[in-house]
Write a protein that holds these residues in place. Structure first.
Motif, PDB file in Angstrom:
ATOM      1  N   ASN A  60      -3.376   6.532   2.552  1.00 22.71           N
ATOM      2  CA  ASN A  60      -2.049   7.565   3.066  1.00 22.71           C
ATOM      3  C   ASN A  60      -0.774   6.951   3.534  1.00 22.71           C
ATOM      4  O   ASN A  60       0.267   7.661   3.727  1.00 22.71           O
ATOM      5  CB  ASN A  60      -2.362   8.744   3.850  1.00 22.71           C
ATOM      6  N   GLY A  61      -0.814   5.521   3.675  1.00 26.59           N
ATOM      7  CA  GLY A  61       0.443   4.842   4.088  1.00 26.59           C
ATOM      8  C   GLY A  61       0.344   4.647   5.744  1.00 26.59           C
ATOM      9  O   GLY A  61       1.399   3.845   6.232  1.00 26.59           O
ATOM     10  N   MET A  62      -0.323   5.242   6.400  1.00 27.59           N
ATOM     11  CA  MET A  62      -0.663   5.024   8.084  1.00 27.59           C
ATOM     12  C   MET A  62      -0.959   3.703   8.169  1.00 27.59           C
ATOM     13  O   MET A  62      -1.794   3.103   7.851  1.00 27.59           O
ATOM     14  CB  MET A  62      -1.699   5.914   8.348  1.00 27.59           C
ATOM     15  N   VAL A  63      -0.120   2.840   9.082  1.00 24.06           N
ATOM     16  CA  VAL A  63      -0.379   1.672   9.642  1.00 24.06           C
ATOM     17  C   VAL A  63      -1.431   1.571  10.471  1.00 24.06           C
ATOM     18  O   VAL A  63      -1.579   2.338  11.461  1.00 24.06           O
ATOM     19  CB  VAL A  63       0.914   0.893   9.951  1.00 24.06           C
ATOM     20  N   VAL A  64      -2.548   0.715  10.247  1.00 21.21           N
ATOM     21  CA  VAL A  64      -3.765   0.380  11.120  1.00 21.21           C
ATOM     22  C   VAL A  64      -3.941  -0.758  11.326  1.00 21.21           C
ATOM     23  O   VAL A  64      -3.418  -1.891  10.783  1.00 21.21           O
ATOM     24  CB  VAL A  64      -5.013   1.034  10.429  1.00 21.21           C
ATOM     25  N   ILE A 107       0.969  -1.113   0.001  1.00 22.47           N
ATOM     26  CA  ILE A 107      -0.013  -0.047  -0.034  1.00 22.47           C
ATOM     27  C   ILE A 107       0.752   1.331   0.132  1.00 22.47           C
ATOM     28  O   ILE A 107       0.535   2.236  -0.629  1.00 22.47           O
ATOM     29  CB  ILE A 107      -0.946  -0.105   1.287  1.00 22.47           C
ATOM     30  N   GLN A 108       1.927   1.404   0.652  1.00 26.91           N
ATOM     31  CA  GLN A 108       2.877   2.346   0.924  1.00 26.91           C
ATOM     32  C   GLN A 108       3.607   2.649  -0.546  1.00 26.91           C
ATOM     33  O   GLN A 108       4.203   3.836  -0.642  1.00 26.91           O
ATOM     34  CB  GLN A 108       3.821   2.214   2.077  1.00 26.91           C
ATOM     35  N   CYS A 109       3.473   1.490  -1.348  1.00 22.60           N
ATOM     36  CA  CYS A 109       4.152   1.869  -2.589  1.00 22.60           C
ATOM     37  C   CYS A 109       3.119   2.090  -3.563  1.00 22.60           C
ATOM     38  O   CYS A 109       3.195   2.033  -5.067  1.00 22.60           O
ATOM     39  CB  CYS A 109       4.968   0.765  -2.957  1.00 22.60           C
ATOM     40  N   GLY A 110       2.001   2.289  -3.310  1.00 17.05           N
ATOM     41  CA  GLY A 110       0.961   2.455  -4.325  1.00 17.05           C
ATOM     42  C   GLY A 110       0.337   1.079  -5.228  1.00 17.05           C
ATOM     43  O   GLY A 110      -0.019   1.442  -6.170  1.00 17.05           O
ATOM     44  N   GLN A 111       0.852   0.149  -4.534  1.00 16.96           N
ATOM     45  CA  GLN A 111       0.543  -1.187  -5.187  1.00 16.96           C
ATOM     46  C   GLN A 111      -0.889  -1.634  -4.650  1.00 16.96           C
ATOM     47  O   GLN A 111      -0.943  -2.152  -3.333  1.00 16.96           O
ATOM     48  CB  GLN A 111       1.684  -2.129  -4.926  1.00 16.96           C
ATOM     49  N   ALA A 171      -8.620  -2.607   8.945  1.00 19.39           N
ATOM     50  CA  ALA A 171      -8.986  -1.226   9.144  1.00 19.39           C
ATOM     51  C   ALA A 171      -8.325  -0.423   7.902  1.00 19.39           C
ATOM     52  O   ALA A 171      -8.877   0.956   7.857  1.00 19.39           O
ATOM     53  CB  ALA A 171      -8.655  -0.749  10.388  1.00 19.39           C
ATOM     54  N   GLY A 172      -7.689  -0.999   6.913  1.00 15.73           N
ATOM     55  CA  GLY A 172      -7.240  -0.328   6.092  1.00 15.73           C
ATOM     56  C   GLY A 172      -7.669  -0.900   4.565  1.00 15.73           C
ATOM     57  O   GLY A 172      -8.618  -1.369   4.611  1.00 15.73           O
TER      58      GLY A 172
END
Length: 224
Positions: free
Chosen positions: A189-193, A161-165, A197-198
């Motif tokens: 937005n890359g925030m770990v949850v 997710i943090q790489c837009g994948q 929840a993501g």
């Protein structure tokens, strides 16, 4: 603190750990004597080391690879003492804003060197997707697995997710190579949850993993 980790694992009904830091020292840097001490404590508690969460491959592509290989060989010895069958590794941070493809050959060469060093050890080398390394998106992870087939895969949804994948797209590309999952989720937005929840589609991916016979996950406590 290994004693507190053991208490927490027992309290939460976990079977073991993907070991990273031991009493203030990275697992790749502990002595073999310390590894024996940790192994004894875990065995007495009925726990295993499933994987060594090593920092191997988490250096810049221009950094000293020979020194890093020495650390890797020591990590293999630590794994043997811990009776651990899996070592997590990475595929090197890329330089600046240069295209990762420029370093394809060097990355593959280095990973093959590690595979050769681990040959006949009975230990699986497992590549984790990580932001800003060569194997950060599914396309380049797939390249790695096709060109270094001895490497297993670790699937980390939050890192994708943090790489837009998109994680479901990544799963469809990579699932034949996946040894185990990291349970880690993130928002757009890359925030770990907390898991679920993501936007990582964790339930769908866990279900797909189980359907293909997958049985092992590690829970990453990257929350504050």
């Amino acid at each position: 603190n290994i004693d507190k980790q053991i208490v927490a694992m027992k309290r939460n009904g976990l079977q073991g750990l993907e070991i990273r830091n031991v009493d203030g020292t990275n697992v790749s840097d502990i002595s073999l004597e310390k590894a024996e001490e940790v192994h004894k404590k875990l065995k007495e508690a009925g726990l295993i080391v499933w994987s060594i969460g090593s920092p191997i491959g988490k250096i810049g592509i221009g950094d000293d690879f020979e020194a890093h290989m020495a650390k890797f060989r020591h990590t293999l010895e630590v794994a043997k003492v811990l009776e651990c069958k899996n070592i997590r590794l990475f595929s090197f941070f890329m330089a600046g804003n240069e295209a990762p493809e420029k370093y394809h050959d060097e990355v593959i060469y280095r990973l093959k060197q590690m595979v050769e060093a681990a040959k006949d050890s009975g230990i699986n080398l497992c590549h984790e997707n990580e932001k800003d390394i060569y194997g950060d998106v599914a396309k380049r992870c797939l390249e790695i697995h096709k060109e270094v087939p001895e490497l297993k895969g670790i699937f980390d949804p939050a890192n994708f997710i943090q790489c837009g994948q998109d994680t479901l797209e990544a799963w469809e590309m990579l699932h034949p190579y996946i040894k185990y999952l990291h349970i880690k989720d993130a928002k757009e937005n890359g925030m770990v949850v907390p898991a679920g929840a993501g936007i990582g589609h964790l339930k769908e991916i866990v279900d797909k993993f189980r359907a293909q016979g997958g049985a092992n996950v590690t829970i990453e406590p990257h929350l504050t």
